[in-house]
Design a protein around this motif. Structure first.
Motif, PDB file in Angstrom:
ATOM      1  N   ARG A   6     107.027  -0.665  33.499  1.00 59.20           N
ATOM      2  CA  ARG A   6     107.255   0.213  32.348  1.00 59.20           C
ATOM      3  C   ARG A   6     106.104   1.188  32.156  1.00 59.20           C
ATOM      4  O   ARG A   6     106.316   2.362  31.838  1.00 59.20           O
ATOM      5  CB  ARG A   6     107.483  -0.621  31.091  1.00 59.20           C
ATOM      6  N   MET A   9     106.512   3.871  34.659  1.00 59.18           N
ATOM      7  CA  MET A   9     107.571   4.795  34.231  1.00 59.18           C
ATOM      8  C   MET A   9     107.051   5.747  33.157  1.00 59.18           C
ATOM      9  O   MET A   9     107.362   6.948  33.176  1.00 59.18           O
ATOM     10  CB  MET A   9     108.786   4.011  33.730  1.00 59.18           C
ATOM     11  N   LEU A  10     106.250   5.241  32.220  1.00 54.61           N
ATOM     12  CA  LEU A  10     105.647   6.082  31.196  1.00 54.61           C
ATOM     13  C   LEU A  10     104.732   7.115  31.839  1.00 54.61           C
ATOM     14  O   LEU A  10     104.782   8.301  31.508  1.00 54.61           O
ATOM     15  CB  LEU A  10     104.863   5.221  30.194  1.00 54.61           C
ATOM     16  N   THR A  13     106.774   9.788  33.700  1.00 57.98           N
ATOM     17  CA  THR A  13     107.416  10.684  32.734  1.00 57.98           C
ATOM     18  C   THR A  13     106.406  11.661  32.143  1.00 57.98           C
ATOM     19  O   THR A  13     106.685  12.857  32.009  1.00 57.98           O
ATOM     20  CB  THR A  13     108.070   9.868  31.606  1.00 57.98           C
ATOM     21  N   CYS A  14     105.219  11.166  31.807  1.00 57.25           N
ATOM     22  CA  CYS A  14     104.184  12.037  31.240  1.00 57.25           C
ATOM     23  C   CYS A  14     103.737  13.099  32.234  1.00 57.25           C
ATOM     24  O   CYS A  14     103.571  14.270  31.868  1.00 57.25           O
ATOM     25  CB  CYS A  14     102.989  11.209  30.786  1.00 57.25           C
ATOM     26  N   LEU A  16     105.472  14.321  34.724  1.00 58.20           N
ATOM     27  CA  LEU A  16     106.567  15.291  34.872  1.00 58.20           C
ATOM     28  C   LEU A  16     106.643  16.238  33.679  1.00 58.20           C
ATOM     29  O   LEU A  16     106.811  17.450  33.847  1.00 58.20           O
ATOM     30  CB  LEU A  16     107.898  14.569  35.071  1.00 58.20           C
ATOM     31  N   LEU A  17     106.520  15.707  32.474  1.00 55.96           N
ATOM     32  CA  LEU A  17     106.536  16.564  31.284  1.00 55.96           C
ATOM     33  C   LEU A  17     105.351  17.528  31.282  1.00 55.96           C
ATOM     34  O   LEU A  17     105.501  18.710  30.982  1.00 55.96           O
ATOM     35  CB  LEU A  17     106.510  15.715  30.009  1.00 55.96           C
ATOM     36  N   PHE A 152     107.435   5.186  22.934  1.00 55.96           N
ATOM     37  CA  PHE A 152     107.611   4.888  24.355  1.00 55.96           C
ATOM     38  C   PHE A 152     106.445   4.058  24.884  1.00 55.96           C
ATOM     39  O   PHE A 152     106.638   3.148  25.683  1.00 55.96           O
ATOM     40  CB  PHE A 152     107.761   6.178  25.165  1.00 55.96           C
TER      41      PHE A 152
END
Length: 169
Positions: A6, A9-10, A13-14, A16-17, A152
């Motif tokens: 997890r 994944m965080l 995601t960060c 990519l953002l 998140f």
């Protein structure tokens, strides 16, 4: 093991953002530092040691996309994660204003550490009035996105995460 997945994944995601979305959402020339806000949130939920480790890894991942020396963000994120984790340990109670306040102050601290360490490392162009202005604007932006990132991070750091359920901070 699930917690590490997890957290990865965080982190993904960060990154990519930070690299694919927010460069197109600039305010005053600044973008929020999503990886730094996630580091602040992780440190808030799990403490200084894990916050510093997550910050270092997140910083290295972000540094791969920056033109500054590799490891500069990693040092700034790790220091910020550690400081936030230590401060969290001293908090008696938490209110709903803690999350945006930590996001903004942590963003300001992390940005100033980034600029200072960069200047000490010989990247003179980092220490300018323009960059200080960008750090302040980015810290305000970090304050705004913090309530979106913290749930998140709470999910990612929890031992038993309810499937798909994100609670407020």
């Amino acid at each position: 093991m699930i917690r590490r997945v997890r957290l990865f994944m965080l982190l993904l995601t960060c990154v990519l953002l930070q690299t694919a979305v927010f460069p197109y959402l600039r305010i005053g020339g600044a973008v929020p530092d999503v990886g730094l806000v996630a580091t602040i949130a992780v440190a808030y939920y799990v403490g200084p040691d894990d916050g510093a480790i997550y910050g270092f890894i997140a910083g290295i991942a972000i540094d791969l996309f920056r033109e500054t020396p590799l490891g500069l963000s990693a040092i700034a994120f790790a220091a910020t994660g550690y400081v936030v984790g230590v401060l969290r340990g001293g908090m008696l109670r938490s209110s709903r204003w803690v999350v945006p306040l930590l996001g903004g102050l942590g963003g300001l601290f992390g940005g100033l550490v980034f600029i200072t360490i960069g200047a000490l490392a010989g990247v003179e162009h980092l220490l300018t009035v323009h960059n200080l202005r960008i750090v302040v604007i980015a810290a305000a932006y970090d304050m705004v996105i913090s309530p979106l990132i913290f749930p998140f991070a709470r999910w990612a750091t929890s031992e038993k995460a309810a499937s798909g359920a994100f609670r407020a901070y």
